[in-house]
Design a protein around this motif. Structure first.
Motif, mmCIF file in Angstrom:
data_model
loop_
_atom_site.group_PDB
_atom_site.id
_atom_site.type_symbol
_atom_site.label_atom_id
_atom_site.label_comp_id
_atom_site.label_asym_id
_atom_site.label_seq_id
_atom_site.Cartn_x
_atom_site.Cartn_y
_atom_site.Cartn_z
ATOM 1 N N GLY A 201 0.735 -1.187 -0.054
ATOM 2 C CA GLY A 201 -0.034 0.135 -0.032
ATOM 3 C C GLY A 201 0.872 1.205 0.010
ATOM 4 O O GLY A 201 0.325 2.038 -0.800
ATOM 5 N N THR A 202 1.788 1.285 0.677
ATOM 6 C CA THR A 202 2.838 2.425 0.994
ATOM 7 C C THR A 202 3.557 2.501 -0.321
ATOM 8 O O THR A 202 3.816 3.747 -0.947
ATOM 9 C CB THR A 202 3.819 2.485 1.903
ATOM 10 O OG1 THR A 202 3.219 2.098 3.139
ATOM 11 C CG2 THR A 202 4.791 3.425 1.932
ATOM 12 N N ALA A 207 4.011 6.000 -5.179
ATOM 13 C CA ALA A 207 4.141 6.081 -6.690
ATOM 14 C C ALA A 207 3.053 7.193 -6.999
ATOM 15 O O ALA A 207 3.364 8.037 -7.752
ATOM 16 C CB ALA A 207 3.951 4.814 -7.431
ATOM 17 N N VAL A 208 1.660 7.230 -6.337
ATOM 18 C CA VAL A 208 0.720 8.264 -7.039
ATOM 19 C C VAL A 208 1.384 9.507 -6.487
ATOM 20 O O VAL A 208 1.271 10.559 -7.195
ATOM 21 C CB VAL A 208 -0.537 7.993 -6.407
ATOM 22 C CG1 VAL A 208 -1.528 9.191 -6.441
ATOM 23 C CG2 VAL A 208 -1.073 6.452 -6.821
ATOM 24 N N ASP A 209 1.780 9.868 -5.231
ATOM 25 C CA ASP A 209 2.524 11.021 -4.872
ATOM 26 C C ASP A 209 3.607 11.493 -5.771
ATOM 27 O O ASP A 209 3.521 12.827 -6.132
ATOM 28 C CB ASP A 209 2.985 11.001 -3.583
ATOM 29 C CG ASP A 209 1.813 10.841 -2.263
ATOM 30 O OD1 ASP A 209 0.602 11.174 -2.742
ATOM 31 O OD2 ASP A 209 2.209 10.596 -1.187
ATOM 32 N N ALA A 210 4.493 10.694 -6.239
ATOM 33 C CA ALA A 210 5.561 11.121 -6.881
ATOM 34 C C ALA A 210 5.164 11.652 -8.350
ATOM 35 O O ALA A 210 5.598 12.316 -8.947
ATOM 36 C CB ALA A 210 6.544 9.910 -6.897
ATOM 37 N N ILE A 285 -6.706 2.337 0.152
ATOM 38 C CA ILE A 285 -5.383 1.482 -0.388
ATOM 39 C C ILE A 285 -5.230 0.529 0.742
ATOM 40 O O ILE A 285 -4.942 -0.558 0.969
ATOM 41 C CB ILE A 285 -4.431 2.036 -1.161
ATOM 42 C CG1 ILE A 285 -5.028 2.827 -2.446
ATOM 43 C CG2 ILE A 285 -3.370 0.988 -1.304
ATOM 44 C CD1 ILE A 285 -3.671 3.403 -3.092
ATOM 45 N N MET A 286 -4.828 1.331 1.934
ATOM 46 C CA MET A 286 -4.412 0.721 3.217
ATOM 47 C C MET A 286 -5.474 -0.144 4.021
ATOM 48 O O MET A 286 -5.352 -0.993 4.417
ATOM 49 C CB MET A 286 -4.125 1.692 4.377
ATOM 50 C CG MET A 286 -2.554 2.310 3.678
ATOM 51 S SD MET A 286 -1.478 1.112 3.767
ATOM 52 C CE MET A 286 0.017 2.292 3.542
#
Length: 351
Positions: A201-202, A207-210, A285-286
């Motif tokens: 999940g992390t 990846a989405v944040d980046a 996600i988490m």
């Protein structure tokens, strides 16, 4: 009084035991970090080994495929980003020079003006402190060698976990008293499932944040957008604190290279992405993988940072989440005793 005394005595024994374990782990810092990295990487890359086994690959080949996938995933982006950094470094140096000039002018003629002599003295002091804190070349080479050895050991441990994880866990379980094996097995598997869910999940959230912040930096025209996106991805593994550090770095680069307008736009992008991640992606996600209050996460990250620096901040939250799941499982009634297994083919599902 007897009950209170017994409880206090037990707490003291547990505290002393935990303190001794912490001392041993600190003395074996390289080995401890290698073990932690191996477990995190194995939890992340285990689907690759599982898929290769479903294609009838032998266990050693499936494990080797998982290790090679880690190398490709890490080395590929680093090579691309290093190449882009080399090409954009002159532009960044020019932008930093212009940004420093703008800051100097603002300090000289701003609402609280400072004399040029004072500014030069502050700049000289900053340069002196940076030079004094720079690592010795010999110490830097030694640290680099230790990091390389720890990384090689972690990859080797990942290989063995992917290849023989179930067999190793079966051997460890047989060391327990027979009447405790079902409960210990259930608790360990619950902790492993929590670790797997947390790591995967992390990675998705990072990846989405980046990606979101990287696209925003490219649109704004900030130099070193790819390295800053990579920094955002890595910082996402340190909850709460990592996002602030990565966002601050992006804002500073934008300010010194493009000016105050670009810095404000970057702040808007970072805040927007982080708010979307915190309010939408984290719960979706988490799910139940973490179930820890933000205050608990913040305390865990702070404690990990104080004990082991950046590495401690990265592993503090997964350790806390796993310990919490193991504790809940040990407290809960055990409906069905989990059978032991030595079958290496089920290594993808064993801790």
């Amino acid at each position: 009084m007897r009950t209170s005394t017994a409880i206090v005595a037990c707490l003291i024994v547990l505290a002393v035991g935990g303190w001794l374990v912490a001392i041993v782990l600190a003395r074996l810092a390289s080995l401890t970090l290698s073990l932690a990295a191996a477990l995190l990487l194995a939890a992340l890359i285990m689907p690759v080994a599982r898929g290769l086994r479903r294609l009838h690959a032998p266990p050693w080949l499936a494990a080797l495929g998982g290790v090679l996938s880690i190398v490709v995933i890490v080395a590929g982006p680093l090579a691309l980003i290093g190449n882009e950094t080399v090409h954009q470094w002159p532009q960044l140096q020019q932008g930093i020079g212009q940004g420093v000039d703008r800051i100097r002018e603002w300090l000289l003629h701003g609402p609280m003006p400072i004399s040029s002599r004072r500014i030069d003295a502050i700049g000289g002091e900053i340069r002196h402190r940076i030079t004094a804190s720079a690592p010795d070349p010999a110490a830097g080479a030694s640290a680099a060698a230790q990091v390389a050895a720890a990384a090689a050991l972690a990859l080797l441990l990942v290989f063995f976990v992917l290849k023989d994880g179930a067999a190793m866990w079966g051997w460890s379980l047989r060391m327990m008293p027979e009447h405790l094996r079902p409960r210990v097995d259930a608790a360990a598997r619950a902790g492993w499932d929590s670790l797997v869910a947390y790591v995967r999940g992390t990675v998705v959230i990072a990846a989405v944040d980046a990606t979101g912040i990287g696209i925003g930096l490219v649109v704004i025209g900030v130099p070193l957008a790819a390295p800053l996106a990579l920094l955002t991805f890595i910082a996402a593994f340190v909850p709460i604190v990592g996002a602030a550090v990565a966002g601050a770095a992006a804002v500073i680069i934008a300010f010194v290279s493009k000016g105050i307008t670009a810095a404000l736009l970057v702040i808007a992008v970072v805040v927007g992405v982080q708010q979307s991640e915190g309010n939408l992606l984290q719960p979706l996600i988490m799910g139940r993988a973490l179930r820890l209050h933000p205050a608990v996460i913040l305390v865990a990250v702070t404690a990990g940072t104080l004990l082991a620096g950046i590495a401690g901040a990265v592993v503090a939250v997964p350790i806390t989440a796993v310990a919490y799941r193991v504790f809940l499982t040990l407290r809960a009634p055990l409906p069905i005793a989990a059978p032991e297994t030595d079958d290496a083919e089920t290594g993808a599902d064993a801790p």
